[in-house]
Motif scaffolding. Structure first.
Motif, PDB file in Angstrom:
ATOM      1  N   ALA A  64       6.946  76.414 -15.852  1.00 30.64           N
ATOM      2  CA  ALA A  64       8.298  76.702 -16.324  1.00 30.64           C
ATOM      3  C   ALA A  64       9.244  75.570 -15.942  1.00 30.64           C
ATOM      4  CB  ALA A  64       8.785  78.024 -15.743  1.00 30.64           C
ATOM      5  N   ALA A  77       6.579  80.064 -25.257  1.00 33.53           N
ATOM      6  CA  ALA A  77       7.083  81.299 -24.657  1.00 33.53           C
ATOM      7  C   ALA A  77       8.583  81.415 -24.866  1.00 33.53           C
ATOM      8  CB  ALA A  77       6.742  81.345 -23.171  1.00 33.53           C
ATOM      9  N   SER A  78       9.260  80.277 -24.967  1.00 33.93           N
ATOM     10  CA  SER A  78      10.703  80.269 -25.177  1.00 33.93           C
ATOM     11  C   SER A  78      11.076  80.200 -26.661  1.00 33.93           C
ATOM     12  CB  SER A  78      11.314  79.068 -24.445  1.00 33.93           C
ATOM     13  OG  SER A  78      11.033  79.156 -23.071  1.00 33.93           O
ATOM     14  N   LYS A  87      10.727  86.596 -19.937  1.00 37.22           N
ATOM     15  CA  LYS A  87       9.914  85.519 -19.361  1.00 37.22           C
ATOM     16  C   LYS A  87       9.816  85.760 -17.857  1.00 37.22           C
ATOM     17  CE  LYS A  87      10.422  83.931 -23.510  1.00 37.22           C
ATOM     18  NZ  LYS A  87      11.313  84.884 -24.146  1.00 37.22           N
ATOM     19  N   THR A  89       8.063  84.219 -14.268  1.00 35.85           N
ATOM     20  CA  THR A  89       7.321  83.142 -13.620  1.00 35.85           C
ATOM     21  C   THR A  89       6.695  83.684 -12.346  1.00 35.85           C
ATOM     22  OG1 THR A  89       9.290  82.372 -12.451  1.00 35.85           O
ATOM     23  CG2 THR A  89       8.782  81.309 -14.543  1.00 35.85           C
TER      24      THR A  89
END
Length: 137
Positions: A64, A77-78, A87, A89
């Motif tokens: 990330a 993912a974004s 999202k 992490t």
């Protein structure tokens, strides 16, 4: 998958090999995928994410941090297609392939579609690492 209740964990190595683990929370079904991305657009990963329509996407924290400059799975993912997905992490250490192999073997009672996880875990270390993070989540 309509009205998805799926959580996905993604991890990638420098050779653009991707490990993806997807857990359907309604059916308790775990899907494991590991593949080499053949294009810079990450079409395989994009297709899988569009299929699963995850409610949450888990990635290693370091990935990330690097995402802004490198693209790859974290950039997907974004992607706007997954704006609704939360999202998450997790520390890179949570993506442990050995723990993943043990968890998958335990989860499947040693019968992962007729294969022996012990025998194949080194070949599928990325998706097993993703499974470890996902099951820890």
């Amino acid at each position: 998958m309509d009205d998805s209740h799926v959580v996905v964990a993604l991890i990638e190595n420098r050779a653009r090999e991707v490990g993806l683990a997807a857990l359907d929370l309604r059916s308790a079904t775990l899907h494991l995928n590991q593949y080499i991305e053949s294009s810079k657009s990450y079409q395989n990963t994009l297709t899988l994410l569009q299929y699963f329509k995850p409610t949450e996407i888990i990635v290693p924290a370091r990935m990330a941090d690097l995402a802004e400059g490198i693209g790859g799975v974290m950039a997907l993912a974004s992607h706007s297609s997954f704006a609704a997905a939360r999202k998450v992490t997790m520390a890179r250490g949570c993506f442990d392939d050995v723990k993943g192999a043990l968890l998958v073997q335990s989860y499947t009672n040693g019968k992962a579609n007729g294969t022996n996880v012990d025998r194949h875990y080194k070949e599928y270390y990325l998706c097993l690492g993703a499974a470890a993070a996902l099951l820890k989540w």
